[in-house]
Design a protein around this motif. Structure first.
Motif, PDB file in Angstrom:
ATOM      1  N   LEU A 100       0.839  -1.192   0.000  1.00 41.87           N
ATOM      2  CA  LEU A 100       0.000   0.000   0.000  1.00 41.87           C
ATOM      3  C   LEU A 100       0.878   1.247   0.000  1.00 41.87           C
ATOM      4  O   LEU A 100       1.778   1.373   0.843  1.00 41.87           O
ATOM      5  N   THR A 101       0.632   2.153  -0.958  1.00 43.64           N
ATOM      6  CA  THR A 101       1.490   3.335  -1.082  1.00 43.64           C
ATOM      7  C   THR A 101       0.750   4.510  -1.715  1.00 43.64           C
ATOM      8  O   THR A 101      -0.232   4.333  -2.432  1.00 43.64           O
ATOM      9  N   PHE A 102       1.277   5.717  -1.453  1.00 39.94           N
ATOM     10  CA  PHE A 102       0.847   6.929  -2.152  1.00 39.94           C
ATOM     11  C   PHE A 102       1.786   7.234  -3.324  1.00 39.94           C
ATOM     12  O   PHE A 102       1.520   8.121  -4.110  1.00 39.94           O
ATOM     13  N   ASP A 103       2.895   6.519  -3.419  1.00 35.14           N
ATOM     14  CA  ASP A 103       3.937   6.787  -4.407  1.00 35.14           C
ATOM     15  C   ASP A 103       3.574   6.145  -5.748  1.00 35.14           C
ATOM     16  O   ASP A 103       3.651   4.929  -5.921  1.00 35.14           O
ATOM     17  N   SER A 104       3.220   6.981  -6.717  1.00 32.17           N
ATOM     18  CA  SER A 104       2.774   6.481  -8.019  1.00 32.17           C
ATOM     19  C   SER A 104       3.884   5.816  -8.823  1.00 32.17           C
ATOM     20  O   SER A 104       3.593   5.060  -9.763  1.00 32.17           O
ATOM     21  N   THR A 105       5.143   6.033  -8.484  1.00 27.21           N
ATOM     22  CA  THR A 105       6.228   5.421  -9.257  1.00 27.21           C
ATOM     23  C   THR A 105       6.207   3.898  -9.170  1.00 27.21           C
ATOM     24  O   THR A 105       6.751   3.215 -10.041  1.00 27.21           O
TER      25      THR A 105
END
Length: 156
Positions: A100-105
């Motif tokens: 789970l992440t906010f980092d789109s990369t």
């Protein structure tokens, strides 16, 4: 269950019921002052989301410590490290691993992960304790919990 002593003791006793691992992913950097506020906000928001998801899905979910990585790090090295985390987890009776992440990369590399990437767009800044933001967080927790449950249904 969270990565705290009390929950881990409970996990040992009931691991056959915990079939889902969530690994939060958070970038770390101090080199870009203009990004620090956003990075800190997202790290705090991720922690709040993890606590709420764990509470909502208690009994079937283990949330690991946050996997922190340098924002500009070579993603292939980080993928290899994350897949080693997954290798360790695979020794347990686990059917689902979510990152789970906010980092789109991470979206460009999700097919290389031995698990399912859940990317959360949207939360950039704000007051996490305002009524408006609490509503946004609550809505995201509901959507994520529903998505995770849908994976469970495909296995039953």
């Amino acid at each position: 269950m969270r990565w705290v002593q009390k929950d881990l003791l409970q996990y040992i006793e009931a691991k056959e019921f915990v079939d889902t691992i969530i690994i939060p992913l958070a970038p770390f950097h101090l080199s870009n002052d203009s990004e620090l506020q956003k990075s800190g906000f997202q790290s705090e928001a991720l922690s709040i989301l993890m606590n709420e998801i764990e509470r909502d899905l208690a009994g079937r979910v283990m949330v690991t410590p946050t996997y922190a990585y340098l924002k500009g790090a070579d993603k292939q090295i980080e993928i290899d490290r994350l897949n080693k985390w997954q290798d360790d987890v695979s020794n347990q009776p686990v059917n689902h691993i979510f990152f789970l992440t906010f980092d789109s990369t991470w979206k460009k590399h999700e097919r290389l992960l031995n698990g399912t990437l859940l990317w959360l767009p949207g939360l950039q800044s704000g007051d996490l304790y305002s009524a408006e933001m609490q509503t946004v967080v609550h809505d995201q927790v509901n959507e994520l919990s529903e998505l995770i449950r849908s994976y469970w249904e495909t296995m039953e």
